[in-house]
Design a protein around this motif. Structure first.
Motif, short mmCIF file in Angstrom:
data_model
loop_
_atom_site.label_atom_id
_atom_site.label_comp_id
_atom_site.label_asym_id
_atom_site.label_seq_id
_atom_site.Cartn_x
_atom_site.Cartn_y
_atom_site.Cartn_z
N VAL A 186 0.85 -1.18 0.00
CA VAL A 186 0.00 0.00 0.00
C VAL A 186 0.88 1.23 0.00
O VAL A 186 1.87 1.29 0.73
CB VAL A 186 -0.93 0.02 1.24
CG1 VAL A 186 -1.65 1.35 1.35
CG2 VAL A 186 -1.89 -1.12 1.22
N VAL A 187 0.49 2.21 -0.80
CA VAL A 187 1.10 3.53 -0.76
C VAL A 187 0.01 4.52 -0.39
O VAL A 187 -0.96 4.68 -1.13
CB VAL A 187 1.72 3.94 -2.11
CG1 VAL A 187 2.35 5.33 -2.01
CG2 VAL A 187 2.75 2.95 -2.58
N MET A 188 0.16 5.13 0.77
CA MET A 188 -0.77 6.17 1.20
C MET A 188 -0.24 7.49 0.68
O MET A 188 0.88 7.88 1.01
CB MET A 188 -0.90 6.19 2.72
CG MET A 188 -1.45 4.89 3.27
SD MET A 188 -1.85 5.00 5.01
CE MET A 188 -3.43 5.82 4.90
N LEU A 189 -1.03 8.16 -0.14
CA LEU A 189 -0.63 9.41 -0.78
C LEU A 189 -1.26 10.59 -0.05
O LEU A 189 -2.49 10.67 0.03
CB LEU A 189 -1.06 9.42 -2.24
CG LEU A 189 -0.53 8.29 -3.11
CD1 LEU A 189 -1.21 8.31 -4.47
CD2 LEU A 189 0.98 8.39 -3.26
N LEU A 190 -0.43 11.47 0.46
CA LEU A 190 -0.91 12.68 1.13
C LEU A 190 -0.64 13.86 0.19
O LEU A 190 0.50 14.24 -0.03
CB LEU A 190 -0.20 12.85 2.47
CG LEU A 190 -0.35 11.67 3.43
CD1 LEU A 190 0.50 11.87 4.67
CD2 LEU A 190 -1.81 11.46 3.80
N HIS A 191 -1.69 14.40 -0.35
CA HIS A 191 -1.60 15.40 -1.40
C HIS A 191 -1.23 16.79 -0.87
O HIS A 191 -1.34 17.07 0.31
CB HIS A 191 -2.92 15.46 -2.18
CG HIS A 191 -4.09 15.89 -1.34
ND1 HIS A 191 -4.53 17.17 -1.32
CD2 HIS A 191 -4.87 15.21 -0.48
CE1 HIS A 191 -5.56 17.27 -0.50
NE2 HIS A 191 -5.78 16.08 0.03
N SER A 192 -0.82 17.63 -1.80
CA SER A 192 -0.65 19.05 -1.52
C SER A 192 -2.03 19.68 -1.52
O SER A 192 -2.82 19.43 -2.42
CB SER A 192 0.22 19.68 -2.62
OG SER A 192 0.19 21.09 -2.52
N PRO A 193 -2.34 20.51 -0.54
CA PRO A 193 -3.68 21.11 -0.50
C PRO A 193 -3.97 22.04 -1.68
O PRO A 193 -5.10 22.38 -1.90
CB PRO A 193 -3.68 21.89 0.81
CG PRO A 193 -2.63 21.27 1.63
CD PRO A 193 -1.58 20.80 0.67
N ARG A 194 -2.94 22.40 -2.43
CA ARG A 194 -3.22 23.29 -3.56
C ARG A 194 -3.73 22.56 -4.80
O ARG A 194 -3.97 23.18 -5.84
CB ARG A 194 -2.01 24.16 -3.88
CG ARG A 194 -0.81 23.44 -4.40
CD ARG A 194 0.30 24.47 -4.64
NE ARG A 194 1.55 23.82 -4.90
CZ ARG A 194 2.33 24.14 -5.91
NH1 ARG A 194 1.98 25.07 -6.75
NH2 ARG A 194 3.47 23.52 -6.07
N GLU A 195 -3.85 21.24 -4.69
CA GLU A 195 -4.45 20.49 -5.79
C GLU A 195 -5.21 19.29 -5.23
O GLU A 195 -4.91 18.82 -4.14
CB GLU A 195 -3.38 20.02 -6.79
CG GLU A 195 -2.44 18.98 -6.25
CD GLU A 195 -1.39 18.57 -7.26
OE1 GLU A 195 -1.10 19.31 -8.20
OE2 GLU A 195 -0.85 17.48 -7.07
N PRO A 196 -6.18 18.78 -5.96
CA PRO A 196 -6.97 17.64 -5.47
C PRO A 196 -6.12 16.37 -5.35
O PRO A 196 -5.16 16.16 -6.09
CB PRO A 196 -8.04 17.46 -6.54
CG PRO A 196 -8.03 18.69 -7.35
CD PRO A 196 -6.67 19.29 -7.23
N ALA A 197 -6.52 15.51 -4.42
CA ALA A 197 -5.84 14.23 -4.22
C ALA A 197 -5.85 13.39 -5.49
O ALA A 197 -4.92 12.63 -5.75
CB ALA A 197 -6.48 13.47 -3.07
N ALA A 198 -6.90 13.53 -6.29
CA ALA A 198 -7.02 12.75 -7.53
C ALA A 198 -5.86 13.02 -8.49
O ALA A 198 -5.43 12.12 -9.21
CB ALA A 198 -8.34 13.06 -8.22
N ILE A 199 -5.31 14.22 -8.48
CA ILE A 199 -4.17 14.53 -9.36
C ILE A 199 -2.93 13.77 -8.90
O ILE A 199 -2.20 13.20 -9.71
CB ILE A 199 -3.92 16.05 -9.42
CG1 ILE A 199 -5.08 16.72 -10.16
CG2 ILE A 199 -2.58 16.36 -10.09
CD1 ILE A 199 -5.00 18.23 -10.22
N LEU A 200 -2.69 13.73 -7.60
CA LEU A 200 -1.55 12.96 -7.08
C LEU A 200 -1.73 11.48 -7.39
O LEU A 200 -0.78 10.80 -7.78
CB LEU A 200 -1.39 13.19 -5.57
CG LEU A 200 -0.20 12.51 -4.90
CD1 LEU A 200 1.12 12.89 -5.56
CD2 LEU A 200 -0.17 12.85 -3.42
#
Length: 187
Positions: A1-15
């Motif tokens: 599993v890779v838990m991806l914590l996104h940058s708040p300046r873009e949606p998690a879907a982009i990451l």
């Protein structure tokens, strides 16, 4: 599993989209907890609620899927990288490795840096990313002195950017890691 914590300046879907192909190639399940991102609230708050969001998400994954708990990684970009530093060092027994990209290791991570002794880190930073690069270099001085299992990659003259070309090396690095289990010996 890779838990991806996104940058708040873009949606998690982009990451998720940025990592989708390489994660599939290496056989990883990806998950991106939605932890922030409101236009007026772009900062990671170091809160128990944010920690619980990551840990509850991991617990839910374990209930629903056949997850190898010894191969769970925490990846974060920008404020998500700051969160990865903090959550990883606060809960080192939950992860096989932490991969912050342009995250800050100041504040609480600077206080519990010794928890990185058995938790591998792969940190990517730009040398012109404000105080983050200096703080990361200071942290790594201690980690190098203690032979901590970590890698620091710094791009000279670069700021906070998406370093796509680091992903193949990061995933190869992850493929060789498992969660550390401390053995207790009876006296």
């Amino acid at each position: 599993v890779v838990m991806l914590l996104h940058s708040p300046r873009e949606p998690a879907a982009i990451l998720m989209k940025r990592c989708q192909e390489i994660a599939a190639y290496h056989g990883y399940i990806m998950v991106a907890p939605l932890w922030g991102g409101k236009a007026r609230d772009l900062a990671y708050k170091y809160s128990a609620k944010e920690h619980a969001l990551v840990l509850d998400c991991l617990r839910d994954l374990r209930r629903r899927f056949n997850v190898d708990s010894d191969r769970v990684f925490l990846f974060g970009w920008e404020a998500g990288g700051t969160m990865a530093f903090d959550v990883g060092l606060a809960h080192p027994d939950q992860f096989a490795g932490v991969l912050p990209m342009n995250g800050s290791c100041a504040k609480f991570p600077a206080r519990c840096w010794t928890n990185g002794q058995y938790l591998p880190f792969y940190v990517v930073e730009g040398s012109s990313n404000g105080t983050n690069a200096k703080a990361s270099r200071e942290l790594f001085k201690d980690w190098i002195r203690g032979n901590y299992p970590s890698i620091y990659v710094e791009y000279k003259g670069r700021a906070s950017e998406w370093y796509q070309w680091e992903l193949p090396t990061m995933f190869e690095w992850m493929n060789k890691k498992k969660r550390h289990h401390r053995r207790h010996h009876a006296d």
